[in-house]
Write an enzyme that holds these catalytic residues in place. Structure first.
Site, short mmCIF file in Angstrom:
data_model
loop_
_atom_site.label_atom_id
_atom_site.label_comp_id
_atom_site.label_asym_id
_atom_site.label_seq_id
_atom_site.Cartn_x
_atom_site.Cartn_y
_atom_site.Cartn_z
N GLU A 237 97.53 -22.48 26.26
CA GLU A 237 96.68 -23.07 27.31
C GLU A 237 95.24 -22.98 26.80
O GLU A 237 94.63 -21.91 26.85
CB GLU A 237 96.82 -22.29 28.62
CG GLU A 237 98.21 -22.32 29.23
CD GLU A 237 98.50 -23.63 29.95
OE1 GLU A 237 97.66 -24.55 29.90
OE2 GLU A 237 99.60 -23.74 30.53
N CYS A 271 88.93 -23.30 33.23
CA CYS A 271 89.46 -24.17 32.18
C CYS A 271 89.55 -25.60 32.67
O CYS A 271 89.06 -26.53 32.02
CB CYS A 271 90.81 -23.67 31.71
SG CYS A 271 91.97 -23.36 33.05
P1 NAD Z 1 88.84 -16.87 23.23
O1 NAD Z 1 89.73 -17.80 22.51
O2 NAD Z 1 87.56 -16.48 22.60
O3 NAD Z 1 89.59 -15.50 23.54
C1 NAD Z 1 90.83 -15.45 24.24
C2 NAD Z 1 91.62 -14.23 23.81
O4 NAD Z 1 92.05 -14.39 22.46
C3 NAD Z 1 90.86 -12.92 23.87
O5 NAD Z 1 91.71 -11.95 24.43
C4 NAD Z 1 90.56 -12.64 22.41
O6 NAD Z 1 90.42 -11.28 22.11
C5 NAD Z 1 91.80 -13.18 21.74
N1 NAD Z 1 91.66 -13.51 20.31
C6 NAD Z 1 90.54 -13.77 19.62
N2 NAD Z 1 90.83 -14.09 18.35
C7 NAD Z 1 92.17 -14.03 18.23
C8 NAD Z 1 93.09 -14.28 17.18
N3 NAD Z 1 92.67 -14.65 15.96
N4 NAD Z 1 94.40 -14.16 17.42
C9 NAD Z 1 94.83 -13.82 18.64
N5 NAD Z 1 94.03 -13.58 19.70
C10 NAD Z 1 92.70 -13.67 19.48
O7 NAD Z 1 88.62 -17.55 24.66
P2 NAD Z 1 87.64 -17.07 25.85
O8 NAD Z 1 86.23 -17.34 25.45
O9 NAD Z 1 88.03 -15.71 26.32
O10 NAD Z 1 88.08 -18.07 27.00
C11 NAD Z 1 87.41 -19.26 27.28
C12 NAD Z 1 88.24 -20.44 26.83
O11 NAD Z 1 89.55 -20.38 27.40
C13 NAD Z 1 87.68 -21.77 27.28
O12 NAD Z 1 87.77 -22.70 26.23
C14 NAD Z 1 88.61 -22.19 28.40
O13 NAD Z 1 88.66 -23.58 28.63
C15 NAD Z 1 89.90 -21.63 27.94
N6 NAD Z 1 90.82 -21.45 29.06
C16 NAD Z 1 91.92 -22.25 29.14
C17 NAD Z 1 92.79 -22.13 30.22
C18 NAD Z 1 94.00 -23.00 30.35
O14 NAD Z 1 94.84 -22.72 31.20
N7 NAD Z 1 94.16 -24.03 29.55
C19 NAD Z 1 92.54 -21.18 31.21
C20 NAD Z 1 91.40 -20.37 31.08
C21 NAD Z 1 90.55 -20.52 30.00
#
Ligand code: NAD
Length: 464
Positions: A237, A271
């Protein structure tokens, strides 16, 4: 003992109040070695959990909902402080309510086995078995609700889970897991408070059978690469940049509140929020005015203070992104119809609710995901051109059409590229209705029967 006392550790990493910067607790500094320990314990616990009857697991889900309701106010206050969203409005209390509602709805949903063929010499039945141990990696915007979206169906289907919250919002997720673990059998649910390195270790771990990931598109792509050798199943997502199209002849007064909240829910850090709005030239000024009025009048401030319904950006990094995009829009000649600036009198990462008019596609505020309280409103002349522009970006989570002629709105909806298209609404979700993105917004579905199937493995039994 309060929930924050239960999860805070003396030598842990300091976590600030998102609105004020005051330290609210210290989260454990879990490492890759902790991940291995949790994974092994979750692996051992999974078989016993899966061996329980479906009725028993559903009863656990209902008990979890009750336990969350019993701690709702403490959880909401902690969430409000750590994430920044106000207690009131569609924010912290609402998010806790959604957690228990989702658990109850998940308990009430089931995947029926399907008899696909039933003829002499061939009876084929499709059943769904637990996938095994699930890694649930989450973001910081709706940290508790999204964690429950990942965990509730996983538990329902007989899986054990290791949750990794965002490093920005670990305490509220740890508190929620503590409440849940008062109810669940030992080791079925774990939470690891680690940084991106721990997330990366989860993604490349050969033991996890499924990764439920919600976060940015860039991280989603990194997870695909790290998990490729293990063929780990993925639900991704990812980020959105949802377009809305207001059709000519729409009664703006009727829809203005929903347009505003479609964009500003959780102060734009959602999101599937409305992130770029296309409005026909005949009603352009009216829409800009109505939105600007609401942006100026909607109370923003520290989440625990009564009356506020908009809060800060959760972290400095996101604040800098929003400021850069709005500054760039102003520099290229766009009109700031409301807001447009930081609001340091409220706190270090507050940014005014902002409406930007006279802006075009190609401006970073339109083309990049702002994930904050700044909505660009773009003028169009021809509906087919607006559809083409809405579809032009890689992000394709949600989209919306606004209009009072249902057939015309549906015709436009059918031409939009997105996982969900709302008509006269934006961002509403329901536990029985599948949700997920396409194109750069990821793949896989959550919620409802499709969501249960996504944390299970299909198996066919064929009898001759
Ligand atoms: P992010 O991708 O920076 O981080 C998300 C998670 O991934 C964190 O827990 C982080 O520690 C982890 N992470 C970071 N690097 C990783 C790796 N290499 N491997 C595995 N995990 C790793 O996202 P964010 O800034 O926390 O969230 C905001 C983003 O999320 C926005 O783009 C938003 O649109 C999206 N989002 C999407 C949905 C959806 O349902 N589609 C819902 C909420 C947020």
């Amino acid at each position: 003992m309060t929930l924050i006392e239960r999860v805070t550790v003396a030598d842990g990493r300091e976590i600030p109040d998102a609105a004020t910067g005051e330290i609210i607790g210290r989260t454990a500094r879990h490492t890759v070695a902790d991940l291995e320990r949790m994974y092994q314990a979750a692996r051992r616990a999974q078989k016993g959990w899966a061996a329980l009857s479906q009725e028993r697991r559903d009863a656990y889900l209902l008990a979890l909902a009750d336990a969350i309701d019993a701690e709702a106010e403490q959880l909401a206050v902690l969430l409000s402080r750590e994430q920044g969203k106000p207690l009131e409005g569609p924010n912290a209390r609402f998010e806790i309510g959604a957690c228990s509602a989702w658990l109850r709805a998940t308990a009430a949903t089931s995947v029926p086995s399907e008899v696909l063929v039933d003829e002499p010499g061939n009876r084929s039945e499709l059943i769904y078995k637990p996938v095994g141990v699930v890694a649930a990696i989450g973001p910081w915007n709706w940290p508790l609700m999204i964690m429950i979206w990942q965990v509730a169906p996983s538990l329902k289907m007989g899986n054990s889970v290791v949750v990794k919250p965002s490093e920005y919002t670990p305490l509220s997720v740890q508190a929620l897991v503590a409440v849940m673990n008062d109810v669940l059998p030992e080791d079925v649910l774990h939470v690891i408070s680690g940084d991106r390195e721990v997330g990366a270790a989860m993604a490349s771990h050969p033991g996890f059978d499924k990764i439920m990931f919600t976060g940015s598109t860039a991280t989603g792509k990194a997870i695909i690469k790290s998990s490729a050798d293990n063929l780990t199943r993925l639900t991704l997502e990812l980020g959105g940049n949802d377009a809305g199209i207001v059709l000519p002849g729409t009664d703006i007064a009727t829809h203005a509140d929903d347009l505003f909240w479609g964009a500003f829910l959780n102060t734009g850090q959602t999101c599937a929020a409305l992130k770029r709005l296309y409005v026909h030239e005949s009603q352009y000024e009216e829409v800009v005015d109505e939105l600007a009025k609401r942006a100026a009048a909607t109370p923003m401030g520290v989440g625990l203070d009564a009356g506020n319904v908009l809060g800060p950006l959760q972290n400095r990094r996101q604040f800098d992104i929003v400021k850069r995009l709005v500054d760039d829009a102003r520099d290229r000649g766009a009109r700031i119809a409301a807001g447009g600036s930081p609001a340091p009198e409220l706190g270090p990462t507050f940014f005014q609710a902002t409406i930007v008019a006279d802006i075009e596609d190609g401006a970073p505020l339109v083309d990049e995901e702002q994930f904050g309280p700044a909505l660009p409103v773009i003028k169009y002349t021809d509906v087919s051109d607006a559809i083409a522009r809405a579809n032009a970006l890689d992000a394709a989570l949600g989209a919306s059409v606004w209009g009072d002629d249902p057939d015309a709105a549906r015709q436009v909806a059918l031409q939009l590229e997105a996982g969900t298209v709302w008509i006269n609404a934006h961002g509403g979700i329901h536990p029985m209705v599948p949700f997920g993105g396409i194109k750069g917004s990821g793949y896989g579905l959550e919620f409802g029967v499709e969501g249960l199937k996504s944390v299970a493995v299909p198996m066919v039994i064929t009898t001759a």
